[in-house]
Write a protein that holds these residues in place. Structure first.
Motif, PDB file in Angstrom:
ATOM      1  N   TRP A  65     -37.847  28.986 -22.543  1.00 36.33           N
ATOM      2  CA  TRP A  65     -37.018  29.669 -21.547  1.00 36.33           C
ATOM      3  C   TRP A  65     -35.552  29.781 -21.982  1.00 36.33           C
ATOM      4  CZ3 TRP A  65     -38.649  32.059 -17.095  1.00 36.33           C
ATOM      5  CH2 TRP A  65     -39.974  31.845 -16.726  1.00 36.33           C
ATOM      6  N   GLY A  66     -35.233  29.259 -23.148  1.00 36.06           N
ATOM      7  CA  GLY A  66     -33.865  29.336 -23.646  1.00 36.06           C
ATOM      8  C   GLY A  66     -32.910  28.355 -23.005  1.00 36.06           C
ATOM      9  N   LEU A  67     -33.449  27.315 -22.382  1.00 32.81           N
ATOM     10  CA  LEU A  67     -32.590  26.364 -21.683  1.00 32.81           C
ATOM     11  C   LEU A  67     -32.022  25.301 -22.604  1.00 32.81           C
ATOM     12  CD1 LEU A  67     -34.712  25.863 -18.436  1.00 32.81           C
ATOM     13  CD2 LEU A  67     -32.889  27.519 -18.883  1.00 32.81           C
ATOM     14  N   ASP A  68     -32.384  25.340 -23.874  1.00 31.70           N
ATOM     15  CA  ASP A  68     -31.837  24.381 -24.834  1.00 31.70           C
ATOM     16  C   ASP A  68     -30.561  24.893 -25.484  1.00 31.70           C
ATOM     17  OD1 ASP A  68     -33.204  26.431 -26.083  1.00 31.70           O
ATOM     18  OD2 ASP A  68     -33.849  25.183 -27.782  1.00 31.70           O
ATOM     19  N   ARG A  69     -30.151  26.091 -25.148  1.00 32.83           N
ATOM     20  CA  ARG A  69     -28.939  26.655 -25.728  1.00 32.83           C
ATOM     21  C   ARG A  69     -27.712  26.210 -24.944  1.00 32.83           C
ATOM     22  NH1 ARG A  69     -29.907  32.841 -25.418  1.00 32.83           N
ATOM     23  NH2 ARG A  69     -30.642  32.145 -23.362  1.00 32.83           N
ATOM     24  N   PRO A  70     -26.516  26.363 -25.525  1.00 34.78           N
ATOM     25  CA  PRO A  70     -25.292  25.990 -24.800  1.00 34.78           C
ATOM     26  C   PRO A  70     -25.158  26.752 -23.486  1.00 34.78           C
ATOM     27  CG  PRO A  70     -24.816  26.313 -27.128  1.00 34.78           C
ATOM     28  CD  PRO A  70     -26.235  26.754 -26.911  1.00 34.78           C
ATOM     29  N   PHE A  71     -24.520  26.108 -22.518  1.00 30.08           N
ATOM     30  CA  PHE A  71     -24.430  26.658 -21.159  1.00 30.08           C
ATOM     31  C   PHE A  71     -23.764  28.028 -21.144  1.00 30.08           C
ATOM     32  CE2 PHE A  71     -21.745  27.238 -17.393  1.00 30.08           C
ATOM     33  CZ  PHE A  71     -22.710  27.257 -16.401  1.00 30.08           C
ATOM     34  N   LEU A  72     -22.634  28.184 -21.834  1.00 33.11           N
ATOM     35  CA  LEU A  72     -21.902  29.445 -21.795  1.00 33.11           C
ATOM     36  C   LEU A  72     -22.702  30.587 -22.423  1.00 33.11           C
ATOM     37  CD1 LEU A  72     -18.228  28.329 -22.554  1.00 33.11           C
ATOM     38  CD2 LEU A  72     -19.257  28.937 -20.348  1.00 33.11           C
ATOM     39  N   ILE A  73     -23.500  30.278 -23.434  1.00 32.56           N
ATOM     40  CA  ILE A  73     -24.341  31.315 -24.033  1.00 32.56           C
ATOM     41  C   ILE A  73     -25.421  31.740 -23.047  1.00 32.56           C
ATOM     42  CG2 ILE A  73     -26.009  31.794 -25.873  1.00 32.56           C
ATOM     43  CD1 ILE A  73     -24.387  30.016 -27.694  1.00 32.56           C
ATOM     44  N   GLN A  74     -26.007  30.760 -22.362  1.00 28.33           N
ATOM     45  CA  GLN A  74     -26.997  31.096 -21.338  1.00 28.33           C
ATOM     46  C   GLN A  74     -26.369  31.961 -20.248  1.00 28.33           C
ATOM     47  OE1 GLN A  74     -29.510  27.865 -19.822  1.00 28.33           O
ATOM     48  NE2 GLN A  74     -28.766  26.564 -21.475  1.00 28.33           N
TER      49      GLN A  74
END
Length: 325
Positions: A65-74
């Protein structure tokens, strides 16, 4: 010609000022909305795998789900999709959230719009009549009536309406919804009772605010001057009193329409409507964070858009707003 250009210029200035205010508000509100997911601690892995899932399995699903990426990128990816009308995918069933919200929003917008129309029309008549007959028994009767209906919860009003108008008198259907495309008559018949249930609060607010504003306007010097000049009561009311007294009443409507859409969940349960409020409630109970975020974004957009319209109407209708006061 000059007057038309002046009016257009004033309209554009008001529009630019409103946009300059509402765009930052929308961005800040959506940022806070997105940040709620991180603060909630909820995860699609917990919904799909259960509470007993291993940390490795949770990490694998969150990476999908892409939740491992940095918050601002999400956030950047999410807000980019929002600006293109894409609100993401549901954690519970993988469906497109924009489509799910669109199905329920049409129902809620129909009911809320009709409730607002009823509330504005009836509230305007009651408020204007109370102001014109101020300090008389008519004024006291209207004030007492709007005080009573203002404390009546919408779900109680809805139950009474169903029991009386639908079950006993069989004047309206007790539940369900028919799209306007299938006939204006059936559509109005199905939204009338829920709209009436929601309209009581609008009627009370509009009537009280309009009455207070008009009574205050009657005390202004320009009304005294109009009387001295020999203007008739009707001209004084419509040209001077009403235009100057509408401002506060219109301002109170700024949050009414979005509130009607968002607060309709109980009414939708009573009348068997699959609307926006019911979808929001179901999504929150299921822990479907993307769906809840989509609901919040749509709610924010409704608030911003409706307040923008109210500001433009204020600038056009009320003299004080036209002068930038």
């Amino acid at each position: 010609m000059r007057r038309a250009r002046h009016t257009l210029g004033r309209f554009l200035v008001t529009l630019a000022r409103s946009v300059a205010i509402f765009v930052p508000v929308f961005l800040v509100a959506t940022f806070v909305t997105f940040a709620l997911r991180s603060l909630s601690g909820l995860s699609p892995a917990r919904i799909q795998l259960g509470e007993e899932a291993t940390p490795e399995a949770v990490a694998r699903v969150e990476a999908q789900w892409g939740l491992d990426r940095p918050f601002l990128i999400q956030y950047g990816d999410w807000i980019g999709g929002v600006l293109h009308g894409q609100l993401g995918v549901s954690w519970t069933n993988g469906a497109d959230i924009s489509t799910l919200i669109g199905l329920g929003l049409g129902v809620s917008l129909s009911v809320a719009t009709f409730a607002l129309v009823i509330g504005v029309v009836v509230g305007f008549v009651l408020g204007a009549l109370a102001a014109l007959r101020r300090t008389t028994w008519v004024d006291r009767a209207i004030t007492g009536f709007v005080t009573v209906i203002s404390v009546m919860p919408a779900f109680v009003v809805g139950i009474v309406l169903v029991a009386v108008l639908a079950v006993q008198l069989n004047l309206f259907p007790s539940a369900g919804y028919v799209p306007a495309e299938q006939g204006l008559g059936p559509w109005l018949a199905h939204i009338t009772l829920p709209a009436l249930a929601l309209s009581f609060d609008v009627i009370a607010d509009v009537a009280r605010q309009l009455r207070s504003s008009l009574v205050a306007a009657y005390r202004e010097n320009y009304v005294t001057g109009a009387v001295v000049r020999g203007l008739g009561p009707r001209r004084i009311f419509f040209v001077h009193v009403l235009r100057n007294g509408l401002g506060p009443t219109l301002a109170t409507l700024g949050l009414k329409f979005p509130a009607l859409v968002g607060a309709s969940v109980v009414t939708e349960w009573i009348f068997g409507l699959q609307g926006f409020g019911r979808f929001a409630n179901d999504s929150a109970q299921a822990g479907d964070v993307p769906a809840v975020q989509g609901v919040l974004v749509v709610s924010i957009a409704l608030v911003v858009a409706f307040n923008l319209v109210v500001n433009l109407v204020l600038a056009r209708v009320t003299p004080a707003a036209q002068r930038g006061v």
